[in-house]
Design an enzyme around this catalytic site. Sequence first.
Site, PDB file in Angstrom:
ATOM      1  N   GLY A  12       0.727  -1.222  -0.010  1.00  0.00           N
ATOM      2  CA  GLY A  12       0.064   0.011   0.002  1.00  0.00           C
ATOM      3  C   GLY A  12       0.697   1.244   0.077  1.00  0.00           C
ATOM      4  N   ASN A  14       1.759   3.098  -2.679  1.00  0.00           N
ATOM      5  CA  ASN A  14       0.978   3.958  -3.710  1.00  0.00           C
ATOM      6  C   ASN A  14      -0.316   4.549  -3.047  1.00  0.00           C
ATOM      7  OD1 ASN A  14       2.041   4.337  -6.108  1.00  0.00           O
ATOM      8  ND2 ASN A  14       2.293   1.948  -5.900  1.00  0.00           N
ATOM      9  N   ARG A  66     -15.772 -17.870  -9.592  1.00  0.00           N
ATOM     10  CA  ARG A  66     -15.135 -16.505 -10.029  1.00  0.00           C
ATOM     11  C   ARG A  66     -16.413 -15.497 -10.225  1.00  0.00           C
ATOM     12  NH1 ARG A  66     -10.389 -13.116  -9.788  1.00  0.00           N
ATOM     13  NH2 ARG A  66      -9.479 -14.799  -9.028  1.00  0.00           N
ATOM     14  N   ASN A 108      -4.997   2.750 -13.185  1.00  0.00           N
ATOM     15  CA  ASN A 108      -4.043   1.775 -12.724  1.00  0.00           C
ATOM     16  C   ASN A 108      -2.690   2.296 -12.902  1.00  0.00           C
ATOM     17  OD1 ASN A 108      -3.142  -0.934 -11.978  1.00  0.00           O
ATOM     18  ND2 ASN A 108      -2.442  -1.264 -13.923  1.00  0.00           N
ATOM     19  N   HIS A 110       1.252   1.013 -13.123  1.00  0.00           N
ATOM     20  CA  HIS A 110       2.077  -0.072 -13.366  1.00  0.00           C
ATOM     21  C   HIS A 110       3.385   0.241 -13.599  1.00  0.00           C
ATOM     22  CE1 HIS A 110       2.891  -3.890 -15.416  1.00  0.00           C
ATOM     23  NE2 HIS A 110       3.715  -3.235 -16.210  1.00  0.00           N
ATOM     24  N   ASP A 151      -3.011  -4.063 -19.165  1.00  0.00           N
ATOM     25  CA  ASP A 151      -2.159  -2.981 -19.173  1.00  0.00           C
ATOM     26  C   ASP A 151      -2.239  -2.368 -20.758  1.00  0.00           C
ATOM     27  OD1 ASP A 151      -1.206  -3.433 -16.747  1.00  0.00           O
ATOM     28  OD2 ASP A 151       0.301  -4.981 -17.456  1.00  0.00           O
ATOM     29  N   GLN A 179      10.633   7.698  -7.491  1.00  0.00           N
ATOM     30  CA  GLN A 179      10.844   8.671  -8.385  1.00  0.00           C
ATOM     31  C   GLN A 179       9.787   8.786  -9.486  1.00  0.00           C
ATOM     32  OE1 GLN A 179      14.759   8.486 -10.359  1.00  0.00           O
ATOM     33  NE2 GLN A 179      15.867   8.482  -8.342  1.00  0.00           N
ATOM     34  N   GLU A 181       6.367   6.168  -9.495  1.00  0.00           N
ATOM     35  CA  GLU A 181       4.827   5.772  -9.031  1.00  0.00           C
ATOM     36  C   GLU A 181       4.198   6.822  -7.906  1.00  0.00           C
ATOM     37  OE1 GLU A 181       4.306   1.757  -8.093  1.00  0.00           O
ATOM     38  OE2 GLU A 181       6.233   1.288  -8.928  1.00  0.00           O
TER      39      GLU A 181
HETATM   40  C1  GAR Z   1       3.613  -1.236  -7.187  1.00  0.00           C
HETATM   41  O1  GAR Z   1       4.995  -1.003  -7.626  1.00  0.00           O
HETATM   42  C2  GAR Z   1       2.744  -1.278  -8.546  1.00  0.00           C
HETATM   43  O2  GAR Z   1       3.309  -0.380  -9.465  1.00  0.00           O
HETATM   44  C3  GAR Z   1       2.797  -2.698  -8.694  1.00  0.00           C
HETATM   45  O3  GAR Z   1       2.482  -3.282  -7.670  1.00  0.00           O
HETATM   46  C4  GAR Z   1       3.328  -2.646  -6.649  1.00  0.00           C
HETATM   47  C5  GAR Z   1       2.372  -2.498  -5.418  1.00  0.00           C
HETATM   48  O4  GAR Z   1       2.964  -1.632  -4.448  1.00  0.00           O
HETATM   49  N1  GAR Z   1       1.333  -2.911  -9.698  1.00  0.00           N
HETATM   50  C6  GAR Z   1       1.430  -3.762 -10.563  1.00  0.00           C
HETATM   51  O5  GAR Z   1       2.520  -4.472 -10.792  1.00  0.00           O
HETATM   52  C7  GAR Z   1       0.256  -4.007 -11.549  1.00  0.00           C
HETATM   53  N2  GAR Z   1       0.583  -4.749 -12.687  1.00  0.00           N
HETATM   54  P1  GAR Z   1       2.132  -1.013  -3.232  1.00  0.00           P
HETATM   55  O6  GAR Z   1       1.250  -1.945  -2.718  1.00  0.00           O
HETATM   56  O7  GAR Z   1       3.306  -0.699  -2.092  1.00  0.00           O
HETATM   57  O8  GAR Z   1       1.518   0.417  -3.773  1.00  0.00           O
END
Ligand code: GAR
Length: 208
Positions: A12, A14, A66, A108, A110, A151, A179, A181
């Site tokens: 978490g 982000n 599902r 999203n 990525h 994506d 830097q 995300e």
């Molecule tokens: C992040 O690096 C995000 O970009 C990636 O998972 C991580 C989650 O970190 N997402 C993907 O790879 C989606 N395809 P976080 O839980 O610390 O935010």
Amino acid sequence: MLKILVLVSGGGTNLQAILDSVREGEITDTQIVGVISNNPNAYALERAKTAGVAAQCISPKSFGTRAEFNEKFLEAVDSYQPDLIVLAGFLVVIPPAMIAKYRNQIINIHPSLIPSFCGTGFYGLKVHEAALARGVKVVGATVHFVDEGTDTGPIILQKAVEVQYGDTPEVLQRRVMEQAEWKILPRAIELIAHGKVYVADGKAVVVE
Ligand code: GAR
């Protein structure tokens, strides 16, 4: 006021960047109405609780099929009446019905410069392992709208990050987060909150 719902699966960081940006006024006219995790042990749930944001877990493992999960998941999302759904490290496939209902209202983050190192199987650390294995010198992150593909949706923002000699996947992942995300995800939300992003001809246009 843009009502956002954040979907998470793991640490978490982000989500934390979004919470901090709202608190510090870098994201304005935005309210985080809830956080949903598919993983009961996600530290992101703790971050939400600490910030006083409603948080819940809904896991595919709790359902027989599902299709059943997808139905309950959509019901849970709808209950927040979000204007924008933010996938912040959310690793469950979004049900087609949700994509159709929230067309251009799901974004999203990525951890690569799409179209490099993306698509099925590219998530989390795997992205950085693949980048180092290929020997690329520039990596980065992308915020995009979610469509039916993996994506493949319209790209909103991207930011490049340099690879350094001796990087491990973990070190590179952290640099891409710091830097790129944690900057472009809050920035994209701020832009959307102020009506500065629209989709035309299958591409996102950002009016800054
Ligand atoms: C992040 O690096 C995000 O970009 C990636 O998972 C991580 C989650 O970190 N997402 C993907 O790879 C989606 N395809 P976080 O839980 O610390 O935010």
